[in-house]
Design a protein around this motif. Structure first.
Motif, PDB file in Angstrom:
ATOM      1  N   LYS A   1       0.859  -0.886   0.196  1.00  0.00           N
ATOM      2  CA  LYS A   1       0.093   0.208   0.248  1.00  0.00           C
ATOM      3  C   LYS A   1       0.708   1.209   0.032  1.00  0.00           C
ATOM      4  O   LYS A   1       0.940   2.465  -0.752  1.00  0.00           O
ATOM      5  CB  LYS A   1      -0.969  -0.419   1.357  1.00  0.00           C
ATOM      6  N   TYR A   2       2.400   1.420   1.304  1.00  0.00           N
ATOM      7  CA  TYR A   2       3.214   2.669   1.141  1.00  0.00           C
ATOM      8  C   TYR A   2       4.329   2.657   0.005  1.00  0.00           C
ATOM      9  O   TYR A   2       5.112   3.445  -0.101  1.00  0.00           O
ATOM     10  CB  TYR A   2       2.915   2.737   2.453  1.00  0.00           C
ATOM     11  N   SER A   3       4.357   1.330  -0.663  1.00  0.00           N
ATOM     12  CA  SER A   3       5.307   1.111  -1.214  1.00  0.00           C
ATOM     13  C   SER A   3       5.586   2.130  -2.863  1.00  0.00           C
ATOM     14  O   SER A   3       4.171   2.491  -3.086  1.00  0.00           O
ATOM     15  CB  SER A   3       5.406  -0.071  -1.710  1.00  0.00           C
ATOM     16  N   ASP A   4       6.590   2.534  -3.403  1.00  0.00           N
ATOM     17  CA  ASP A   4       5.957   3.785  -4.119  1.00  0.00           C
ATOM     18  C   ASP A   4       6.667   3.088  -5.834  1.00  0.00           C
ATOM     19  O   ASP A   4       6.373   3.478  -7.007  1.00  0.00           O
ATOM     20  CB  ASP A   4       7.602   4.926  -4.140  1.00  0.00           C
ATOM     21  N   GLY A   5       6.705   1.837  -5.527  1.00  0.00           N
ATOM     22  CA  GLY A   5       6.473   0.590  -6.209  1.00  0.00           C
ATOM     23  C   GLY A   5       7.852   0.285  -7.411  1.00  0.00           C
ATOM     24  O   GLY A   5       7.896  -0.649  -8.227  1.00  0.00           O
ATOM     25  N   LYS A   6       8.734   1.274  -7.356  1.00  0.00           N
ATOM     26  CA  LYS A   6      10.351   1.415  -7.401  1.00  0.00           C
ATOM     27  C   LYS A   6      11.170   0.357  -6.868  1.00  0.00           C
ATOM     28  O   LYS A   6      12.249  -0.475  -6.601  1.00  0.00           O
ATOM     29  CB  LYS A   6      10.939   2.748  -7.352  1.00  0.00           C
ATOM     30  N   THR A   7      10.689  -0.207  -5.181  1.00  0.00           N
ATOM     31  CA  THR A   7      12.022  -0.897  -4.536  1.00  0.00           C
ATOM     32  C   THR A   7      11.713  -2.266  -4.589  1.00  0.00           C
ATOM     33  O   THR A   7       9.939  -2.389  -4.297  1.00  0.00           O
ATOM     34  CB  THR A   7      11.603  -0.044  -3.252  1.00  0.00           C
ATOM     35  N   ASP A   8      12.099  -2.513  -4.100  1.00  0.00           N
ATOM     36  CA  ASP A   8      11.235  -3.916  -4.090  1.00  0.00           C
ATOM     37  C   ASP A   8      11.046  -4.315  -3.132  1.00  0.00           C
ATOM     38  O   ASP A   8      11.390  -4.276  -1.480  1.00  0.00           O
ATOM     39  CB  ASP A   8      12.980  -5.377  -4.047  1.00  0.00           C
ATOM     40  N   ILE A   9       9.981  -5.170  -2.299  1.00  0.00           N
ATOM     41  CA  ILE A   9       8.899  -4.887  -1.635  1.00  0.00           C
ATOM     42  C   ILE A   9       9.781  -5.782  -0.223  1.00  0.00           C
ATOM     43  O   ILE A   9       9.108  -5.327   0.639  1.00  0.00           O
ATOM     44  CB  ILE A   9       7.630  -5.638  -2.032  1.00  0.00           C
ATOM     45  N   ARG A  10      10.194  -6.293  -0.743  1.00  0.00           N
ATOM     46  CA  ARG A  10      10.876  -7.686   0.482  1.00  0.00           C
ATOM     47  C   ARG A  10      12.129  -6.146   0.803  1.00  0.00           C
ATOM     48  O   ARG A  10      12.158  -6.567   2.698  1.00  0.00           O
ATOM     49  CB  ARG A  10      11.535  -8.718   0.130  1.00  0.00           C
ATOM     50  N   LYS A  11      12.541  -5.717  -0.026  1.00  0.00           N
ATOM     51  CA  LYS A  11      13.182  -4.820   1.034  1.00  0.00           C
ATOM     52  C   LYS A  11      12.963  -3.735   1.647  1.00  0.00           C
ATOM     53  O   LYS A  11      12.944  -3.354   3.100  1.00  0.00           O
ATOM     54  CB  LYS A  11      14.124  -4.351  -0.190  1.00  0.00           C
ATOM     55  N   PHE A  12      10.949  -3.492   0.899  1.00  0.00           N
ATOM     56  CA  PHE A  12      11.115  -2.297   1.976  1.00  0.00           C
ATOM     57  C   PHE A  12      10.102  -2.803   3.697  1.00  0.00           C
ATOM     58  O   PHE A  12      10.307  -2.087   4.010  1.00  0.00           O
ATOM     59  CB  PHE A  12       9.629  -1.791   0.705  1.00  0.00           C
ATOM     60  N   ILE A  13      10.012  -4.449   3.118  1.00  0.00           N
ATOM     61  CA  ILE A  13       9.410  -5.006   4.727  1.00  0.00           C
ATOM     62  C   ILE A  13      10.508  -4.660   5.420  1.00  0.00           C
ATOM     63  O   ILE A  13      10.659  -4.884   6.654  1.00  0.00           O
ATOM     64  CB  ILE A  13       8.812  -6.284   4.966  1.00  0.00           C
ATOM     65  N   TYR A  14      11.641  -5.464   5.432  1.00  0.00           N
ATOM     66  CA  TYR A  14      12.973  -5.386   5.914  1.00  0.00           C
ATOM     67  C   TYR A  14      13.055  -4.332   6.446  1.00  0.00           C
ATOM     68  O   TYR A  14      13.720  -3.860   7.869  1.00  0.00           O
ATOM     69  CB  TYR A  14      14.062  -5.523   5.243  1.00  0.00           C
ATOM     70  N   GLU A  15      13.094  -2.718   5.737  1.00  0.00           N
ATOM     71  CA  GLU A  15      12.954  -1.351   6.182  1.00  0.00           C
ATOM     72  C   GLU A  15      11.991  -1.280   7.321  1.00  0.00           C
ATOM     73  O   GLU A  15      11.760  -0.660   8.755  1.00  0.00           O
ATOM     74  CB  GLU A  15      12.835  -0.297   4.848  1.00  0.00           C
ATOM     75  N   ILE A  16      10.706  -1.226   6.835  1.00  0.00           N
ATOM     76  CA  ILE A  16       9.641  -1.296   8.130  1.00  0.00           C
ATOM     77  C   ILE A  16       9.913  -1.931   9.464  1.00  0.00           C
ATOM     78  O   ILE A  16      10.075  -1.898  10.499  1.00  0.00           O
ATOM     79  CB  ILE A  16       8.584  -2.218   7.552  1.00  0.00           C
ATOM     80  N   THR A  17      10.398  -3.267   9.280  1.00  0.00           N
ATOM     81  CA  THR A  17      10.377  -4.040  10.943  1.00  0.00           C
ATOM     82  C   THR A  17      12.109  -3.391  11.069  1.00  0.00           C
ATOM     83  O   THR A  17      11.832  -3.290  12.088  1.00  0.00           O
ATOM     84  CB  THR A  17      11.553  -5.281  10.546  1.00  0.00           C
ATOM     85  N   ASN A  18      13.112  -3.173  10.688  1.00  0.00           N
ATOM     86  CA  ASN A  18      14.312  -2.573  11.139  1.00  0.00           C
ATOM     87  C   ASN A  18      13.103  -0.897  11.728  1.00  0.00           C
ATOM     88  O   ASN A  18      14.057  -1.075  13.252  1.00  0.00           O
ATOM     89  CB  ASN A  18      15.051  -2.225   9.931  1.00  0.00           C
ATOM     90  N   LEU A  19      13.032   0.089  11.477  1.00  0.00           N
ATOM     91  CA  LEU A  19      12.417   0.980  11.741  1.00  0.00           C
ATOM     92  C   LEU A  19      11.707   0.875  13.420  1.00  0.00           C
ATOM     93  O   LEU A  19      12.208   1.208  13.476  1.00  0.00           O
ATOM     94  CB  LEU A  19      11.448   1.649  10.605  1.00  0.00           C
ATOM     95  N   ASN A  20      10.663  -0.537  12.848  1.00  0.00           N
ATOM     96  CA  ASN A  20      10.418  -0.425  14.389  1.00  0.00           C
ATOM     97  C   ASN A  20      10.941  -1.407  15.471  1.00  0.00           C
ATOM     98  O   ASN A  20       9.955  -1.819  16.208  1.00  0.00           O
ATOM     99  CB  ASN A  20       8.632  -1.122  13.186  1.00  0.00           C
ATOM    100  N   ASN A  21      11.290  -2.016  15.089  1.00  0.00           N
ATOM    101  CA  ASN A  21      12.557  -2.677  15.962  1.00  0.00           C
ATOM    102  C   ASN A  21      11.654  -4.037  15.779  1.00  0.00           C
ATOM    103  O   ASN A  21      11.566  -4.995  17.224  1.00  0.00           O
ATOM    104  CB  ASN A  21      11.893  -2.350  17.266  1.00  0.00           C
ATOM    105  N   LEU A  22      11.587  -4.565  14.475  1.00  0.00           N
ATOM    106  CA  LEU A  22      10.122  -5.850  14.854  1.00  0.00           C
ATOM    107  C   LEU A  22      11.498  -7.227  14.410  1.00  0.00           C
ATOM    108  O   LEU A  22      12.437  -7.261  13.771  1.00  0.00           O
ATOM    109  CB  LEU A  22       9.076  -6.226  14.142  1.00  0.00           C
ATOM    110  N   ASP A  23      10.718  -8.317  16.035  1.00  0.00           N
ATOM    111  CA  ASP A  23      11.151  -9.190  15.152  1.00  0.00           C
ATOM    112  C   ASP A  23      11.113 -10.320  14.596  1.00  0.00           C
ATOM    113  O   ASP A  23      12.021 -11.042  14.448  1.00  0.00           O
ATOM    114  CB  ASP A  23      11.904  -9.838  17.444  1.00  0.00           C
ATOM    115  N   SER A  24      10.275 -10.088  14.281  1.00  0.00           N
ATOM    116  CA  SER A  24       9.311 -11.184  13.316  1.00  0.00           C
ATOM    117  C   SER A  24       8.397 -10.511  12.773  1.00  0.00           C
ATOM    118  O   SER A  24       8.204  -9.587  12.712  1.00  0.00           O
ATOM    119  CB  SER A  24       8.963 -12.026  14.656  1.00  0.00           C
ATOM    120  N   ALA A  25       7.990 -11.031  11.812  1.00  0.00           N
ATOM    121  CA  ALA A  25       6.966 -10.237  10.864  1.00  0.00           C
ATOM    122  C   ALA A  25       5.288 -10.002  11.369  1.00  0.00           C
ATOM    123  O   ALA A  25       4.252  -9.620  10.932  1.00  0.00           O
ATOM    124  CB  ALA A  25       6.804 -10.894   9.539  1.00  0.00           C
ATOM    125  N   GLU A  26       5.096 -10.878  12.666  1.00  0.00           N
ATOM    126  CA  GLU A  26       3.702 -10.593  13.734  1.00  0.00           C
ATOM    127  C   GLU A  26       3.647  -9.114  13.987  1.00  0.00           C
ATOM    128  O   GLU A  26       4.381  -8.932  14.994  1.00  0.00           O
ATOM    129  CB  GLU A  26       4.109 -11.165  14.492  1.00  0.00           C
TER     130      GLU A  26
END
Length: 100
Positions: free
Chosen positions: A64-89
């Motif tokens: 929903k929030y991706s710009d479409g240019k970045t790999d979605i897996r890399k974007f999810i990785y950035e989100i998990t790092n930014l929010n200090n998530l240990d898992s995808a839960e």
């Protein structure tokens, strides 16, 4: 044709050379510092604050929030790092910061 110069005092010559080298190093350092400072000051990070709703996953939020240019897996990785998530839960009602 060429005039020959003789070093009368080795100590004075050494001090002169060291001073000259120091001035050159300081000048080069100042040039690189200004270039680095100018580039760094222009970067601003902005984020979306998202509240997780029922049925949301990291994948759906990233799509929903991706710009479409970045790999979605890399974007999810950035989100998990930014929010200090240990898992995808993620939990309903949880606040997430999403890179803009």
């Amino acid at each position: 044709m060429f005039k020959k110069y003789y070093i009368e005092s080795k100590i004075r010559f050494t001090i002169f050379i060291l001073t000259l080298v120091l001035i050159i190093l300081m000048s080069v350092s100042a040039m690189f510092h200004n270039v680095y400072a100018d580039g760094k000051g222009a970067v601003t990070n902005t984020y979306y604050a998202v509240t997780v709703e029922s049925g949301d996953t990291l994948w759906s939020i990233a799509l929903k929030y991706s710009d479409g240019k970045t790999d979605i897996r890399k974007f999810i990785y950035e989100i998990t790092n930014l929010n200090n998530l240990d898992s995808a839960e993620i939990l309903i009602g949880q606040q997430l910061l999403i890179p803009a």
